[in-house]
Design an enzyme around this catalytic site. Sequence first.
Site, PDB file in Angstrom:
ATOM      1  N   LYS A  42      14.741 -15.336  -2.842  1.00 45.32           N
ATOM      2  CA  LYS A  42      14.141 -13.814  -2.310  1.00 45.32           C
ATOM      3  C   LYS A  42      14.183 -14.245  -0.720  1.00 45.32           C
ATOM      4  CE  LYS A  42      10.633 -10.413  -2.450  1.00 45.32           C
ATOM      5  NZ  LYS A  42      10.469 -10.198  -1.095  1.00 45.32           N
ATOM      6  N   CYS A  76       8.269 -27.823  35.130  1.00 44.97           N
ATOM      7  CA  CYS A  76       9.356 -27.734  33.979  1.00 44.97           C
ATOM      8  C   CYS A  76       9.375 -29.166  33.257  1.00 44.97           C
ATOM      9  CB  CYS A  76      10.664 -27.227  34.319  1.00 44.97           C
ATOM     10  SG  CYS A  76      11.852 -27.133  33.085  1.00 44.97           S
ATOM     11  N   GLU A 129       0.823  -1.173  -0.001  1.00 48.59           N
ATOM     12  CA  GLU A 129       0.064  -0.036  -0.079  1.00 48.59           C
ATOM     13  C   GLU A 129       0.870   1.198   0.004  1.00 48.59           C
ATOM     14  OE1 GLU A 129      -4.009  -1.383   2.296  1.00 48.59           O
ATOM     15  OE2 GLU A 129      -2.084  -1.146   3.475  1.00 48.59           O
TER      16      GLU A 129
END
Length: 396
Positions: free
Chosen positions: A95, A374, A32
């Site tokens: 890319k 944990c 945009e």
Amino acid sequence: MTNQERIAALIAKRDEASQAYYSGESIISDDEFDLIIEELDALGYQEESVGHGYVPEGKVLHKQRMLSLKKVFAREDIEQFVAATEARKYTIEYKYDGGAASLIYDAEGYFERAVTRGNGFYGEDITDAVRDMIRAGRVPEFIESKNMSTEVRGEIVVTHEDFERLNESELGGDYSNPRNTATGIVRRKKVTGIGDYVSFVAYGGDLPTWQLEEEGFLTSMEHLFETVTENHVENIMALIERIEVERRSLGIDTDGVVIKVADQKTRDALGDSSTAPRWAVAFKFQSEVKQTRLNAVEWRTGRTIPVAIFDPTVLAGVDVARATLHNYTFLKEMDIKIGDTIDIKRSNEVIPYVIGRHGEHGEESTEIAFPEACPTCGAPIEYKNKDIVCSVGGCD
Ligand code: IVH
């Protein structure tokens, strides 16, 4: 509205978007933003200099505007590109999906400054972050091919391996993927140590890629650098098909390939449009979404990241059976249960992730068990930001 009024309105919109971008909140997409610049150009508005308009304090103007690449998606677009450029030789490279940056070397050849792409006119100073990458041996401090001032452009990326290592280190942050890590981590206030986890892939600027390679940069040549000299459209399409699968094992996020006219003289003759060079296009890979059944959630050690285990499925050409569920908060908000059908996606981020639940809960679906201790050392857990962490500290 007169042309002058429209130009004024567009400039206001552009500057508002730039300001928002730099306060960490994008109000419009890059595409945009480019449309605004293109319309300004079509209306005959001339930038008096690079970065003319609002330049926020602390931001750095680029020596030369950093352009975008025109995006193409289909064979016809490649046909058009080849017909419009009429080059003898094209190169094809990845890319990279990270954050573009410009590195400046001084007249003696020493690294001087680094700036993010930002909005193309001006970006953020990331010199300290790049100095730490130099310390880590990931960017050269000195180049032989010096000039008055030499600009090297490329993409800051975090490899999948470094992303894992980073999340397990004390520098790990709240990043859900390597791309966000790459753009976020170099903009931190405290950058000491980050260079061990961040890479810079050079692909352009004042020096050709082969020379950047000789200067010690990691370049696109390391990963993919194909050339096409005949049957251009045919050969480019065949390469794209092959690369779409190969990129899955690269270990770096890519979202397409860049097809460039190889010869510098031809590039110069073709020049730029208001937002992109005419001598290159980016062919974007399409992302793929698949449905599968969630069978379990595993809590990985480290920052206790939830991982979805599901019925194996082929996604964008590769077998997958696990995907990240990002973090504890995301999982809670998604309201998914074991046995539900989920949407999984693999797109620019090569690491697959769960988008959300597909349809209603399954009839026999059961609640996901959240860890009470944990998973690594058994100590009590704590809720910190969006994560579950070990209260002892050594495991997160
Ligand atoms: S060449 C635009 N080569 O893609 C000027 N760009 O939309 C020429 N990108 O922000 C750029 N990988 O940072 C080029 N191999 C590559 C690239 C690459 C990623 C980025 C670039 C830019 C965006 C263009």
